[in-house]
Motif scaffolding. Sequence first.
Motif, PDB file in Angstrom:
ATOM      1  N   THR A 267       5.638   9.475   8.786  1.00  0.00           N
ATOM      2  CA  THR A 267       4.600   8.470   8.981  1.00  0.00           C
ATOM      3  C   THR A 267       3.277   8.969   8.392  1.00  0.00           C
ATOM      4  O   THR A 267       2.969  10.152   8.433  1.00  0.00           O
ATOM      5  CB  THR A 267       4.417   8.126  10.465  1.00  0.00           C
ATOM      6  N   LYS A 268       2.538   8.048   7.807  1.00  0.00           N
ATOM      7  CA  LYS A 268       1.219   8.388   7.266  1.00  0.00           C
ATOM      8  C   LYS A 268       0.135   8.000   8.274  1.00  0.00           C
ATOM      9  O   LYS A 268      -1.038   7.936   7.937  1.00  0.00           O
ATOM     10  CB  LYS A 268       1.016   7.683   5.921  1.00  0.00           C
TER      11      LYS A 268
ATOM     12  N   GLU B 236       3.942   8.443  -0.929  1.00  0.00           N
ATOM     13  CA  GLU B 236       5.261   7.828  -0.709  1.00  0.00           C
ATOM     14  C   GLU B 236       6.217   8.127  -1.870  1.00  0.00           C
ATOM     15  O   GLU B 236       7.041   7.292  -2.221  1.00  0.00           O
ATOM     16  CB  GLU B 236       5.122   6.312  -0.524  1.00  0.00           C
TER      17      GLU B 236
ATOM     18  N   ASP C 158       7.518   1.788   3.154  1.00  0.00           N
ATOM     19  CA  ASP C 158       8.581   2.666   3.663  1.00  0.00           C
ATOM     20  C   ASP C 158       9.845   1.915   4.098  1.00  0.00           C
ATOM     21  O   ASP C 158      10.748   2.498   4.675  1.00  0.00           O
ATOM     22  CB  ASP C 158       8.050   3.517   4.824  1.00  0.00           C
TER      23      ASP C 158
ATOM     24  N   PRO D  69       0.841  -1.195   0.000  1.00  0.00           N
ATOM     25  CA  PRO D  69       0.000   0.000   0.000  1.00  0.00           C
ATOM     26  C   PRO D  69       0.881   1.252   0.000  1.00  0.00           C
ATOM     27  O   PRO D  69       1.892   1.283   0.706  1.00  0.00           O
ATOM     28  CB  PRO D  69      -0.758  -0.104   1.327  1.00  0.00           C
TER      29      PRO D  69
ATOM     30  N   GLN E  90      10.302  -0.074   6.453  1.00  0.00           N
ATOM     31  CA  GLN E  90      10.439  -0.359   7.885  1.00  0.00           C
ATOM     32  C   GLN E  90      10.416  -1.872   8.101  1.00  0.00           C
ATOM     33  O   GLN E  90      11.044  -2.389   9.007  1.00  0.00           O
ATOM     34  CB  GLN E  90       9.301   0.288   8.665  1.00  0.00           C
TER      35      GLN E  90
ATOM     36  N   ASP F  71      -3.248   4.606  -2.430  1.00  0.00           N
ATOM     37  CA  ASP F  71      -4.393   4.951  -1.591  1.00  0.00           C
ATOM     38  C   ASP F  71      -4.667   6.459  -1.655  1.00  0.00           C
ATOM     39  O   ASP F  71      -4.592   7.152  -0.649  1.00  0.00           O
ATOM     40  CB  ASP F  71      -4.075   4.492  -0.155  1.00  0.00           C
TER      41      ASP F  71
ATOM     42  N   LYS G 220      -5.397   8.997  12.963  1.00  0.00           N
ATOM     43  CA  LYS G 220      -5.585   7.703  12.301  1.00  0.00           C
ATOM     44  C   LYS G 220      -5.274   6.551  13.241  1.00  0.00           C
ATOM     45  O   LYS G 220      -5.918   5.505  13.193  1.00  0.00           O
ATOM     46  CB  LYS G 220      -4.672   7.608  11.076  1.00  0.00           C
TER      47      LYS G 220
ATOM     48  N   LYS H  69       5.373   6.327  20.073  1.00  0.00           N
ATOM     49  CA  LYS H  69       4.814   5.276  19.213  1.00  0.00           C
ATOM     50  C   LYS H  69       5.063   3.889  19.822  1.00  0.00           C
ATOM     51  O   LYS H  69       4.171   3.047  19.875  1.00  0.00           O
ATOM     52  CB  LYS H  69       5.438   5.375  17.820  1.00  0.00           C
TER      53      LYS H  69
ATOM     54  N   ARG I  38      12.455  -3.964  13.258  1.00  0.00           N
ATOM     55  CA  ARG I  38      11.808  -2.974  12.410  1.00  0.00           C
ATOM     56  C   ARG I  38      12.726  -1.782  12.225  1.00  0.00           C
ATOM     57  O   ARG I  38      13.163  -1.175  13.196  1.00  0.00           O
ATOM     58  CB  ARG I  38      10.492  -2.554  13.066  1.00  0.00           C
TER      59      ARG I  38
ATOM     60  N   TYR J 280       0.794   5.570   0.176  1.00  0.00           N
ATOM     61  CA  TYR J 280       0.052   6.822   0.360  1.00  0.00           C
ATOM     62  C   TYR J 280       1.069   7.949   0.533  1.00  0.00           C
ATOM     63  O   TYR J 280       1.790   7.976   1.524  1.00  0.00           O
ATOM     64  CB  TYR J 280      -0.859   6.700   1.580  1.00  0.00           C
TER      65      TYR J 280
HETATM   66  N1  UDP Z   1      -0.727   3.933   4.085  1.00  0.00           N
HETATM   67  C1  UDP Z   1      -1.830   3.857   3.223  1.00  0.00           C
HETATM   68  N2  UDP Z   1      -2.918   4.630   3.503  1.00  0.00           N
HETATM   69  C2  UDP Z   1      -2.989   5.462   4.578  1.00  0.00           C
HETATM   70  C3  UDP Z   1      -1.870   5.493   5.472  1.00  0.00           C
HETATM   71  C4  UDP Z   1      -0.765   4.705   5.190  1.00  0.00           C
HETATM   72  O1  UDP Z   1      -1.812   3.128   2.239  1.00  0.00           O
HETATM   73  O2  UDP Z   1      -4.007   6.143   4.743  1.00  0.00           O
HETATM   74  C5  UDP Z   1       0.459   3.086   3.788  1.00  0.00           C
HETATM   75  C6  UDP Z   1       1.785   3.822   3.783  1.00  0.00           C
HETATM   76  O3  UDP Z   1       2.080   4.361   2.520  1.00  0.00           O
HETATM   77  C7  UDP Z   1       2.751   2.712   4.184  1.00  0.00           C
HETATM   78  C8  UDP Z   1       1.919   1.851   5.116  1.00  0.00           C
HETATM   79  O4  UDP Z   1       0.567   2.149   4.818  1.00  0.00           O
HETATM   80  O5  UDP Z   1       3.174   1.934   3.089  1.00  0.00           O
HETATM   81  C9  UDP Z   1       2.215   2.095   6.583  1.00  0.00           C
HETATM   82  O6  UDP Z   1       2.160   3.479   6.852  1.00  0.00           O
HETATM   83  P1  UDP Z   1       3.266   4.210   7.729  1.00  0.00           P
HETATM   84  O7  UDP Z   1       4.608   3.649   7.436  1.00  0.00           O
HETATM   85  O8  UDP Z   1       3.121   5.686   7.536  1.00  0.00           O
HETATM   86  O9  UDP Z   1       2.809   3.824   9.190  1.00  0.00           O
HETATM   87  P2  UDP Z   1       3.756   3.565  10.467  1.00  0.00           P
HETATM   88  O10 UDP Z   1       4.819   2.600  10.028  1.00  0.00           O
HETATM   89  O11 UDP Z   1       4.307   4.892  10.826  1.00  0.00           O
HETATM   90  O12 UDP Z   1       2.827   3.006  11.480  1.00  0.00           O
END
Ligand code: UDP
Length: 321
Positions: free
Chosen positions: A207-208, A16, A98, A12, A100, A45, A213, A134, A199, A14
């Motif tokens: 972060t998205k 990026e 990303d 996914p 991670q 997305d 959210k 987090k 990770r 968003y």
């Molecule tokens: N993502 C998405 N839609 C959203 C938010 C996030 O598709 O509304 C995707 C984002 O591009 C990434 C994955 O979900 O590939 C995880 O998001 P992120 O790394 O920002 O979250 P975190 O690792 O900080 O929890």
Amino acid sequence: MSDSVIYSVVVPVYNEEQVVLESYKRLKKVMDSVNEPYEIIFVNDGSRDKTAFIVNEICEKDKNIKFLDFSRNFGHQIAITAGMDYTEGEAIIVIDADLQDPPEVIPKMIEKWKEGYEVVYGKRIERKGDTFFKKFTAAAFYRLLRRMTDVDIPVDTGDFRLIDRKVCVALSNVGERSRYIRGLISWLGFKQIGVEFSRDKRFAGETKYPLKKMIKFAFDAITSFSYKPLKIATYAGTIISFIGFVYLLVIIFQALFIKNTQQGWPSLMAITIVFNGIVLMILGIIGEYIGRIYDEAKGRPLYIIRQTKNIEKDKKGLRGW
Ligand code: UDP
Ligand code: MG
């Protein structure tokens, strides 16, 4: 090598634009090394940056890469769902864009799958890039959720995992809209095992998952898998009513037998405020459930696709759309 796809990687994305090319390169390197046919499905997305443009360009050059472009932002869990619906592989791997979740862990997951496991989830033993906030909220949340639900959802696991096609098909029969996918996969059952990984930091960008959210995600998880908040509301209501009733008796006693009953305005106010707060909070909890029932009742499609790339034009996903 036969032609039919064995591995499908769902990514996914968003907003990026800073990471998508790098994640493609790293994924490609890992998947090429596996030496069996694969596809990588990027699900955009509703990004507002150049993500879609970049993925389109990748698709032009590499036919193993497929693209689903949403009409707007539907959320991470829905993006994963859509990607899964359009996969063709025998094993489906879900990974964040990303980096991670290190793509280099995928061959280890594949090994376990070949041993016969149907769900191989990544278990985070360390979170390098994440803030203290987090890490703390995530750790607390996973443990709270575990206490609240009867479904055995492993702690410290995200959506980074490999699932067998059987699991993917079973998941496509779950029509729920408030999707907490890692929980749903636990609920489905099957032979599950974890693979530990550490990770990493996000490759680039931010972060998205802002706090808003994250909170919605947490509520989705809890309301999907537990009635405990409603039970707590019932217990709290009962206890508070009981205390209120006892206090009422005290007041009546005072009014009948003790002359001066004028005092007590501050305590009255305090009680009113506190109790009203509790009542509103409980209504809010009920509202969280009702809102989700309302969403489910409308029965709208989970996602809307604007365009696809390297996917047959009339191809329908597992959901039939
Ligand atoms: N993502 C998405 N839609 C959203 C938010 C996030 O598709 O509304 C995707 C984002 O591009 C990434 C994955 O979900 O590939 C995880 O998001 P992120 O790394 O920002 O979250 P975190 O690792 O900080 O929890
Ligand atoms: Mg991330």
